[in-house]
Design a protein around this motif. Structure first.
Motif, mmCIF file in Angstrom:
data_model
loop_
_atom_site.group_PDB
_atom_site.id
_atom_site.type_symbol
_atom_site.label_atom_id
_atom_site.label_comp_id
_atom_site.label_asym_id
_atom_site.label_seq_id
_atom_site.Cartn_x
_atom_site.Cartn_y
_atom_site.Cartn_z
ATOM 1 N N ARG A 1 48.133 45.908 43.756
ATOM 2 C CA ARG A 1 47.063 44.906 43.814
ATOM 3 C C ARG A 1 47.374 43.842 44.859
ATOM 4 O O ARG A 1 46.525 43.503 45.693
ATOM 5 C CB ARG A 1 46.912 44.256 42.437
ATOM 6 N N ASP A 2 48.597 43.330 44.841
ATOM 7 C CA ASP A 2 48.934 42.228 45.724
ATOM 8 C C ASP A 2 49.166 42.684 47.159
ATOM 9 O O ASP A 2 48.820 41.969 48.105
ATOM 10 C CB ASP A 2 50.169 41.498 45.192
ATOM 11 N N GLN B 1 47.256 41.457 50.403
ATOM 12 C CA GLN B 1 48.014 40.999 51.565
ATOM 13 C C GLN B 1 47.489 41.629 52.846
ATOM 14 O O GLN B 1 47.354 40.959 53.878
ATOM 15 C CB GLN B 1 49.491 41.342 51.383
ATOM 16 N N ALA C 1 53.208 36.893 42.395
ATOM 17 C CA ALA C 1 52.553 37.634 43.475
ATOM 18 C C ALA C 1 53.611 38.423 44.236
ATOM 19 O O ALA C 1 54.743 37.959 44.418
ATOM 20 C CB ALA C 1 51.829 36.679 44.423
ATOM 21 N N TYR C 2 53.233 39.620 44.687
ATOM 22 C CA TYR C 2 54.140 40.512 45.416
ATOM 23 C C TYR C 2 53.609 40.732 46.825
ATOM 24 O O TYR C 2 52.395 40.852 47.042
ATOM 25 C CB TYR C 2 54.267 41.846 44.696
ATOM 26 N N LEU C 3 54.507 40.790 47.784
ATOM 27 C CA LEU C 3 54.136 41.057 49.166
ATOM 28 C C LEU C 3 55.115 42.060 49.766
ATOM 29 O O LEU C 3 56.328 41.967 49.551
ATOM 30 C CB LEU C 3 54.156 39.787 50.026
ATOM 31 N N ALA D 1 49.098 34.253 49.052
ATOM 32 C CA ALA D 1 49.515 34.838 47.771
ATOM 33 C C ALA D 1 49.759 33.751 46.730
ATOM 34 O O ALA D 1 49.343 33.866 45.574
ATOM 35 C CB ALA D 1 50.776 35.685 47.969
ATOM 36 N N ARG E 1 46.713 32.310 44.954
ATOM 37 C CA ARG E 1 46.074 33.074 43.883
ATOM 38 C C ARG E 1 46.756 32.872 42.529
ATOM 39 O O ARG E 1 46.295 33.415 41.523
ATOM 40 C CB ARG E 1 46.062 34.565 44.241
#
Length: 713
Positions: free
Chosen positions: A287-288, A292, A629-631, A643, A646
């Protein structure tokens, strides 16, 4: 609107510089291995579909049971096929596939599609997979599948599938491709697009991806002139580290990417030691990372079909020249839907247009006095008895430079009124290049009629929810396009080198390099008393097990906070050593951080995307709230800022309920530099977590009080 296509300009023959996938999508000749003469069998369908859609090349058949099938000669084995056929479609039992591929390569074939099942998905199938990979490598063979439903290449009249979705006399062509790891799902999307007259250009079922992955196919599709949008159905990416390059290429080509992902409930990274690692599910990371990279993500097959229709048929939102003034204009006949539509716009991040004074004045002169003339507009029911009133109101709104899109909400005779005002609505869409959505009150317009209106630039929604959802997609596409390249000029930090260390003292070097401070501290040894060890510290202090000795100190009771003197430290030191069962271990004493917002930073290795950054709430709250949040790395500061925006954490950083503003920029900068450092580390370093990280008041930076380093076994 749909891009005009010059189908004659699409080459059907390979050139010296052509991609290795050209033979799959534009073969001059095909060989169907294992084809059946029985029309009721699935392995007869590809022959039927090739002939139904007038495949222009040569068709060769292979099956030892037949001499002729449907009037075409049938060879007994692949060795009898003329040399140099472009593509083989393989439909033999799994155990026979490797030998069949060997024979195809011996006859000069450069590509194959394997529809057969019975490989990784069954016990013992891995050996067959290894044999196929070896053949592909040794002979430079391009392989789609196995366990797939085949491909469509509509402009080239190459329909190589057993799927029933292609069984129709006419296939509509449009600049949209469908790429799926499930044959049934790709067929379903294609079927709906064809049934409703929208069309598509390519449909690809990649199956087990033994040789050619979903991203390999996407890379090829991005070079095609008849692809403006690509829809994905995926369970996961085996080569997700390539995704950024693919997305960058899509942006350069102005190609929209949309994904529907399944398998989101499986818990990933089970061996992860950190809090952030424990909640790093496939859904959260995909999702993240999609956000991104600007990939639109939808939640259902219905959404995937509908977004395809929207992208093919609707104009993009116009762009207002006045900052923060542009948005959707809502013209509602029933008063009750005005607030509902405004609420939906807010929930979906769809801006509402702020009309110019001249627009409001003109509406006030045109509409009944008991109407409402600002956005969202109450047209009142009287406009239906005075057609010119509605036409004039729509014209006034469309002329406003802040109107970027238009929703027209009809009442209980909505289907009748859409037909009545068809020409006026189409003219507004055409002359002002506006996306125009007509919303009904849960009425269903027949698909053929909806398609007719869509060709005129007018989309008919069943209710306000659908109307706003469709426009939300278009705004997200516009945002993705507008962000393209904005990070290219950003200066990246210099390369950060750090020799990984599992100890607290060893990690201080890393923290210093990435711009993260640590509290003043002392190490309390078993033979020391706190008064001597902590002589230079200011109370109150925190006492804890060394980070390298215990992973989750809070869970084990290995942390004591707000100790106000040496006596309290000595007493808690004995207790902590007893709790962890390590009486001879050193303990860490740190001055307490009394201000700031608790956050967490982590970097980890993900099987799909490689190096991943996690940023979110700190302490135990990271697991409780899952506000993370992950990137994918490398990540720019712009992406990290987005990120964080959000997350609920963002509100705390901005000074929630009178709290002081804190140094958000320092947190973002530290996250970017931590990611850079992790990319330069050896793969044996699996994960680093800083939790909590105190984000202090503006100008005071960030302070980490705990570090966890996890290595591979």
């Amino acid at each position: 609107m749909r891009r005009d296509l010059n189908l004659d300009a699409i080459p059907l023959e390979k050139t010296a510089d052509s991609s290795r996938l050209d033979a799959v999508f534009r073969p001059r000749s095909v060989c169907l291995v294992g084809v059946s003469a029985d029309p009721a069998r699935l392995n007869h369908a590809p022959l039927n579909l090739l002939r139904m859609h007038d495949f222009p090349g040569d068709i060769h058949l292979v099956n030892p049971k037949y001499d002729v099938i449907d009037g075409l000669p049938c060879h007994r084995c692949v060795e009898d096929v003329p040399y140099g056929v472009d593509l083989a479609l393989v439909m033999v039992p799994a155990a026979e596939v490797p030998d069949t591929l060997e024979h195809c390569c011996d006859r000069g074939m450069k590509a194959a599609i394997v529809l057969s099942s019975g490989f990784e998905e069954i016990e013992g199938g891995v050996t067959l997979v290894e044999q196929m990979r070896r053949i592909c490598s040794e002979h430079n063979l391009t392989l789609i599948g196995p366990n797939c439903e085949g491909v469509w290449s509509v402009a080239a009249s190459t329909i190589l599938t057993f799927g029933s979705a292609a069984k129709r006399q006419r296939l509509y062509h449009a600049p949209l491709a469908v790429v799926s790891q499930s044959g049934a799902m790709s067929g379903a999307v294609a079927r709906h697009l064809q049934d409703q007259g929208y069309g598509c250009s390519y449909v690809v079922s990649v199956g087990n991806e033994t040789d050619t992955s979903l991203l390999d196919v996407t890379d090829w599709l991005l070079d095609q002139d008849d692809v403006a949008h690509i829809l994905f159905f995926m369970e996961g990416l085996r080569d997700g580290v390539r995704l950024k390059r693919i997305v960058d290429k899509a942006r350069r080509r102005n190609v929209t990417l949309v994904a529907l992902k399944s398998g989101n409930s499986a818990v990933g990274a089970e061996a992860a030691a950190s809090h952030t690692g424990k909640i790093a599910t496939p859904y959260a990371i995909y999702r993240d990372v999609f956000a991104q990279f600007g990939i639109l993500q939808v939640d259902s097959l219905t959404d995937l079909v509908e977004i395809a229709q929207v992208l093919l048929a609707m104009n993009p939102p116009r762009r207002s020249k006045q900052a923060n003034q542009g948005g959707v204009a809502v013209c509602s006949i029933p008063g009750g839907t005005r607030a509902l539509t405004a609420d939906l716009c807010g929930a979906n991040d769809v801006p509402l247009a702020c009309f110019q004074d001249e627009t409001v004045d003109a509406l006030e002169q045109n509409l009944p006095r008991f109407g409402y003339f600002k956005n969202p507009i109450d047209l009142t029911g009287q406009v239906l008895s005075r057609p010119n009133m509605l036409n004039d109101a729509l014209e006034i709104v469309a002329k406003d430079p802040n109107t970027e899109a238009l929703i027209v909400q009809f009442a209980n005779r909505g289907l009748h009124d859409v037909r009545k005002y068809e020409d006026a609505l189409a003219r507004i869409a055409r002359e002002y290049r506006l996306p125009v959505v007509v919303s009904l009150l849960s009425d269903e317009m027949p698909p053929e009629e909806r398609r007719h209106h869509a060709e005129s630039g007018v989309f008919v929604a069943r209710d306000p929810r659908d109307a706003v959802r469709w426009l939300a997609w278009l705004y997200r596409v516009r945002e993705t396009i507008s962000c393209s390249g904005q990070e290219s000029g950003q200066e990246r930090q210099g390369e950060i080198q750090w020799a990984p260390s599992d100890t607290w003292r060893g990690t201080l070097g890393l923290l210093d390099k990435v711009g993260i401070k640590t509290p003043r501290f002392a190490v309390l040894r078993p033979v020391q008393d706190a008064a001597r060890a902590c002589a230079d510290l200011v109370y109150p202090v925190a006492l804890k097990a060394m980070p390298e000795d215990v992973e989750h100190k809070t869970d084990l009771g290995a942390v004591a906070l707000n100790l106000h003197n040496a006596t309290e430290v000595d007493r808690m030191a004995r207790t902590i050593r007893e709790r962890i069962g390590k009486p001879e271990n050193d303990l860490l004493v740190q001055e307490m951080i009394r201000d700031g917002v608790e956050a967490s930073l982590a970097v980890m290795r993900n099987p799909d995307f490689g190096a991943v950054l996690a940023i979110g709430a700190g302490g135990v709250m990271v697991e409780l709230l899952q506000d993370v949040a992950y990137l994918a790395l490398p990540a720019t500061e712009i992406q990290i800022h987005a990120a964080v925006g959000r997350l609920h954490l963002s509100r705390l950083l901005a000074g929630f309920r009178g709290m002081p503003l804190v140094d958000r920029q320092a947190l973002v900068r530290a996250a970017a530099r931590l990611g850079d450092a992790f990319l330069n580390m050896k793969a044996s370093v699996q994960e680093i977590e800083l939790n909590p990280v105190f984000v202090r008041p503006n100008g005071q930076g960030v302070v980490a009080v705990d570090v966890l380093v996890r290595r591979s076994a």
